[in-house]
Design a protein around this motif. Structure first.
Motif, PDB file in Angstrom:
ATOM      1  N   HIS A   1     -17.955   5.045 -36.556  1.00 31.19           N
ATOM      2  CA  HIS A   1     -18.224   3.674 -37.016  1.00 31.19           C
ATOM      3  C   HIS A   1     -17.161   3.390 -38.077  1.00 31.19           C
ATOM      4  CE1 HIS A   1     -22.198   4.082 -35.194  1.00 31.19           C
ATOM      5  NE2 HIS A   1     -22.486   2.835 -35.505  1.00 31.19           N
TER       6      HIS A   1
ATOM      7  N   HIS B   1     -28.010   2.006 -30.635  1.00 33.45           N
ATOM      8  CA  HIS B   1     -28.982   2.783 -31.420  1.00 33.45           C
ATOM      9  C   HIS B   1     -30.347   2.447 -30.806  1.00 33.45           C
ATOM     10  CE1 HIS B   1     -25.974   3.234 -34.830  1.00 33.45           C
ATOM     11  NE2 HIS B   1     -25.499   2.164 -34.208  1.00 33.45           N
TER      12      HIS B   1
ATOM     13  N   HIS C   1     -22.172   1.782 -26.959  1.00 33.23           N
ATOM     14  CA  HIS C   1     -22.558   1.974 -28.368  1.00 33.23           C
ATOM     15  C   HIS C   1     -23.927   1.330 -28.582  1.00 33.23           C
ATOM     16  CE1 HIS C   1     -21.210   1.767 -32.874  1.00 33.23           C
ATOM     17  NE2 HIS C   1     -22.532   1.583 -32.806  1.00 33.23           N
TER      18      HIS C   1
ATOM     19  N   LYS D   1     -27.552   6.703 -29.828  1.00 31.59           N
ATOM     20  CA  LYS D   1     -27.271   7.551 -30.988  1.00 31.59           C
ATOM     21  C   LYS D   1     -28.551   7.945 -31.717  1.00 31.59           C
ATOM     22  CE  LYS D   1     -23.194   4.636 -31.788  1.00 31.59           C
ATOM     23  NZ  LYS D   1     -22.096   5.437 -31.249  1.00 31.59           N
TER      24      LYS D   1
ATOM     25  N   HIS E   1     -16.635  -1.011 -34.164  1.00 29.26           N
ATOM     26  CA  HIS E   1     -16.799  -2.082 -35.163  1.00 29.26           C
ATOM     27  C   HIS E   1     -15.437  -2.726 -35.446  1.00 29.26           C
ATOM     28  CE1 HIS E   1     -21.013  -2.144 -36.264  1.00 29.26           C
ATOM     29  NE2 HIS E   1     -21.012  -0.835 -36.213  1.00 29.26           N
TER      30      HIS E   1
ATOM     31  N   ASP F   1     -24.221  -2.432 -29.521  1.00 27.84           N
ATOM     32  CA  ASP F   1     -24.702  -1.863 -30.787  1.00 27.84           C
ATOM     33  C   ASP F   1     -26.199  -2.101 -30.965  1.00 27.84           C
ATOM     34  OD1 ASP F   1     -24.484  -0.399 -33.103  1.00 27.84           O
ATOM     35  OD2 ASP F   1     -23.792  -2.051 -34.351  1.00 27.84           O
TER      36      ASP F   1
END
Ligand code: NIG
Ligand code: FE
Length: 389
Positions: free
Chosen positions: A224, A56, A54, A123, A247, A298
């Protein structure tokens, strides 16, 4: 998760980028020919490359100013409500070219590989208009071909409500479902479709519509869920059979049951709770409740500006009650499961990709225990020794 299958004085043979043999060195003799290069791992620990399920990782600009504001007492939500947060990164990403986005992401990928990450999910979600979301997705998709790390692209068009649609969430969701998802689907640009299921973002009904559209176009659902409040994302994940729900800081007992029943991997993100000084996800209740738990970074400019998987493991152990063994499993094999890749990476098994780390530590626990230092001496990706530039 407790059972690591440790072999002392072990050898691993890699052939054609895959693991061809693994076992005690005593039974390894006679198998090497002269043209096989050897890497001596004496005194070190060899482990599977980390699977960061996960991130970004593709973004532009930074949020160092917000970091300062948060240290002076402003909350992540307050900053977001005042037009900062995700929306501030969106302004930068919309102004960035694909080339620039790819260049900065590739640099982060290399830096993460140096710290042992060999597979990374990335992502979209900082474009929130057709052009920029597709530019991001194409960029991530191209990195897949160009970079050594295994890159897994996820479409996250429903990450926030763009300013143009501030009073028309439904309208934005229609754009995501009618335009973005079909385009990405036709071109096979994304493996997963994700959504930020949260109050003030996308409620459970809208999230379900987005994920259902993604499914129609061949994208597997991720979500999420329960990050800032209990919004029903875990129950939704269980009902639709999401591959992972991530999460979960505010997950309820009913949500835990839903994940177990739906065989959904719980993607825990210790760095976010640490960085935002929020509560932690109930890792113990999830593990003891029979849910497969993965740990990921994340990595993003707002809620966790770190891609260090060993650091995530440390936080998982000290703040979430996970054992070092569970943290390691969560960062490797269960990370692979969160990406539907447990057949190809995440453990040292014959036939899997030769994604290996040589760590200069007395035993595996030192990865999480001796924190804040990079113990990775070598990263091996698909059987190739990474030459750090
Ligand atoms: O996973 N929750 C939503 N998205 C990110 C934060 C992204 C950002 O702040 O830029 C997350 O925490
Ligand atoms: Fe995220």
């Amino acid at each position: 998760m407790q059972e690591l299958g440790i072999i002392r004085d072990a050898g691993v043979l890699c052939r054609d980028g895959k693991i061809a043999w693994v076992g005690p060195m005593s039974s390894f003799e006679g198998r090497l020919s002269d043209d096989v290069p050897e890497l001596d791992g004496a005194g070190a620990v060899v482990l599977p490359g980390f699977v960061d399920s996960h991130t970004h990782m593709m973004f532009a600009g930074d949020r160092a100013g917000e970091f300062g504001m948060r240290s002076r007492g402003k909350s992540y939500q307050e900053i977001a409500e005042q037009g900062g947060g995700i929306l501030s990164t969106i302004r930068h990403v919309r102004a960035a070219s694909k080339k620039d986005l790819k260049r900065s992401t590739a640099a982060y990928l290399w830096a993460a590989m140096k710290e042992g990450t060999t597979t990374v999910e990335i992502k979209t979600g900082y474009g929130l208009d057709m052009d920029t979301e597709i530019r991001m997705l194409e960029g991530i998709h191209e990195l897949r071909e160009e970079e050594m790390a295994t890159v897994v692209p996820t479409f996250l068009g429903a990450h926030a409500i763009p300013p143009e649609f501030r009073d028309d969430v439904q309208g934005y969701v229609r754009l995501v479902i009618d335009k973005m998802i079909p385009y990405a689907g036709k071109k096979h640009l994304a493996v997963f479709c994700d959504v930020f299921c949260e109050r003030g973002y996308f409620d459970a009904a809208l999230s379900e519509a987005v994920l259902a559209a993604g499914k129609t176009w061949g994208m597997l659902p991720k979500i999420h869920a329960e990050e800032l409040s209990s919004a029903g994302g875990a129950e939704l994940a269980g009902r639709i059979g999401a591959v992972s729900a991530d999460h979960l800081e505010h997950i309820t007992p009913a949500g835990i049951n839903a994940l177990r029943e739906g065989h959904v991997v719980a993607g825990l993100l210790p760095g976010v709770s640490f960085f935002l000084n929020h509560g932690y996800a109930p890792a113990r209740a999830l593990i003891d409740g029979g849910v497969a738990v993965a740990v990921a970074s994340d990595f993003n400019p707002g809620s966790c500006m770190s891609y260090s998987m060993p650091l995530m493991m440390t936080i998982a152990c000290t703040q979430m009650g996970m054992t070092p063994e569970e943290a390691l499993t969560a960062a490797t094999l269960h990370g692979a499961a969160a990406l539907n890749l447990s057949g190809t990476c995440g453990s040292i098994e014959v036939g899997k990709q030769a994604d290996l780390l040589v760590a200069e530590i007395p035993d595996y626990r030192f990865l999480a225990y001796h924190f804040g230092a990079n113990h990775i001496r070598h990263t091996i990706k698909n059987g190739t020794l990474l030459e750090i530039p």
